[in-house]
Design a protein around this motif. Sequence first.
Motif, PDB file in Angstrom:
ATOM      1  N   GLY A 298       0.774  -0.999  -0.201  1.00  0.00           N
ATOM      2  CA  GLY A 298      -0.094  -0.444  -0.454  1.00  0.00           C
ATOM      3  C   GLY A 298       0.839   1.383  -0.104  1.00  0.00           C
ATOM      4  O   GLY A 298       0.516   2.330  -0.419  1.00  0.00           O
ATOM      5  N   MET A 299       2.012   1.214   1.337  1.00  0.00           N
ATOM      6  CA  MET A 299       2.660   2.736   0.459  1.00  0.00           C
ATOM      7  C   MET A 299       3.836   2.409  -0.731  1.00  0.00           C
ATOM      8  O   MET A 299       3.150   4.308  -0.452  1.00  0.00           O
ATOM      9  CB  MET A 299       3.528   2.114   2.053  1.00  0.00           C
ATOM     10  N   GLN A 300       4.076   1.165  -1.296  1.00  0.00           N
ATOM     11  CA  GLN A 300       4.631   1.936  -2.029  1.00  0.00           C
ATOM     12  C   GLN A 300       3.378   1.958  -3.435  1.00  0.00           C
ATOM     13  O   GLN A 300       4.031   2.925  -4.298  1.00  0.00           O
ATOM     14  CB  GLN A 300       5.434   0.679  -2.888  1.00  0.00           C
ATOM     15  N   ARG A 301       2.481   1.926  -3.638  1.00  0.00           N
ATOM     16  CA  ARG A 301       1.459   2.039  -4.758  1.00  0.00           C
ATOM     17  C   ARG A 301       0.823   3.163  -4.137  1.00  0.00           C
ATOM     18  O   ARG A 301       1.022   3.940  -5.273  1.00  0.00           O
ATOM     19  CB  ARG A 301       0.270   1.388  -4.400  1.00  0.00           C
ATOM     20  N   SER A 302       0.825   4.025  -3.190  1.00  0.00           N
ATOM     21  CA  SER A 302      -0.073   5.152  -2.853  1.00  0.00           C
ATOM     22  C   SER A 302       1.338   6.381  -3.325  1.00  0.00           C
ATOM     23  O   SER A 302       1.538   7.539  -3.922  1.00  0.00           O
ATOM     24  CB  SER A 302      -0.137   5.693  -1.509  1.00  0.00           C
ATOM     25  N   LEU A 303       2.618   6.016  -2.458  1.00  0.00           N
ATOM     26  CA  LEU A 303       3.749   6.938  -2.565  1.00  0.00           C
ATOM     27  C   LEU A 303       4.524   6.847  -4.412  1.00  0.00           C
ATOM     28  O   LEU A 303       4.893   8.130  -4.981  1.00  0.00           O
ATOM     29  CB  LEU A 303       4.840   6.503  -1.701  1.00  0.00           C
ATOM     30  N   GLY A 304       4.171   5.881  -4.850  1.00  0.00           N
ATOM     31  CA  GLY A 304       4.257   5.903  -5.863  1.00  0.00           C
ATOM     32  C   GLY A 304       3.784   6.967  -6.848  1.00  0.00           C
ATOM     33  O   GLY A 304       4.502   7.150  -8.363  1.00  0.00           O
ATOM     34  N   GLU A 305       2.216   6.427  -6.824  1.00  0.00           N
ATOM     35  CA  GLU A 305       1.662   7.283  -7.169  1.00  0.00           C
ATOM     36  C   GLU A 305       2.097   9.217  -7.297  1.00  0.00           C
ATOM     37  O   GLU A 305       1.896   9.500  -7.900  1.00  0.00           O
ATOM     38  CB  GLU A 305       0.373   7.362  -7.059  1.00  0.00           C
TER      39      GLU A 305
ATOM     40  N   ARG B 276       3.256  13.749  -8.334  1.00  0.00           N
ATOM     41  CA  ARG B 276       3.057  14.425  -7.701  1.00  0.00           C
ATOM     42  C   ARG B 276       2.462  15.423  -7.467  1.00  0.00           C
ATOM     43  O   ARG B 276       1.886  16.928  -6.201  1.00  0.00           O
ATOM     44  CB  ARG B 276       4.108  15.981  -8.692  1.00  0.00           C
ATOM     45  N   ARG B 277       1.092  15.009  -7.107  1.00  0.00           N
ATOM     46  CA  ARG B 277      -0.010  15.309  -5.580  1.00  0.00           C
ATOM     47  C   ARG B 277      -0.693  13.792  -5.350  1.00  0.00           C
ATOM     48  O   ARG B 277      -0.174  12.650  -6.365  1.00  0.00           O
ATOM     49  CB  ARG B 277      -0.824  15.960  -6.841  1.00  0.00           C
TER      50      ARG B 277
END
Length: 288
Positions: free
Chosen positions: A244-251, A256-257
């Motif tokens: 979940g962290m990788q997905r949200s922070l990757g997005e 850039r938002r």
Amino acid sequence: MGSATKIALKERVARKDGLIVPGAFNALSARVIADLGYEAVYLTGAGLTNMHYGLPDLGYIGVQEVVQHTACIRDAVELPLIVDIDTGFGNALNVRHTIRQVERAGADAVQIEDQASPKRCGHFSGKQVIGVGEMVGKIKAAVDARSDENFQIIARTDARSTEGFEGAIERAQRYAEAGADILFVEATESDAEVRELTQRLQVPQVMNIVVGGKTPALDGEELARLGFGIVLYANAALQGAVLGMQRSLGELQKRRRLDEDPTLVVPFQERQRLVDKPLFDALEKRYA
């Protein structure tokens, strides 16, 4: 809580119908487990090491970290709580101290293993185990140290990789004779071994399913039919959280938002609900 959760866990495991127990690595992950309706929670040593220190499961945590996180989880949830105490953090006298500390912090059961220190994740290569006699002494110390007879001692053997399946079975039998309430033969390597465990060992058992690990992942219904007391998914929550962290922070990095997209992040209000923000709002008004 107290004796009530200990008795509830003891009775539930005795049914041998595959109670699924997820692992928590902190209090909030335990809250999520409770909120989803699971009947028990497991404080995972590997998860604690990974998430608290960012280190692999190679024996880096000690009794104080485990006691602290046990107390935090007990304060956060009312579920029966099983705590991973690795090797007990030393000899039989250290085990006695660990049991007393962890039980007072709110645990309803502990899992202690027979690895030599420093221990390793059960699905890593290169594990070594202590002598049977030394482990029997640790189990007896754990049984004597508990203040409530309903506090469950789970004895885990990691001997499958060093002494073979038969050696692990023999150790588990000795551990039951020493007073262990629940047995845990870690890292079995075939369907046949999994199916044989409940035929060979009479006390309730743990089957540990590590996503990506050595043990075949039979489904919960099959493991219940085979008669396992606990089906442990010690680090499923951790692996899901990392994804979940990788997905949200990757997005976020890409766009850039980051908006309140339910496929990427839980809504702000859901986060507040899980940490009991409405309760503290009410208390603040009450005491103002």
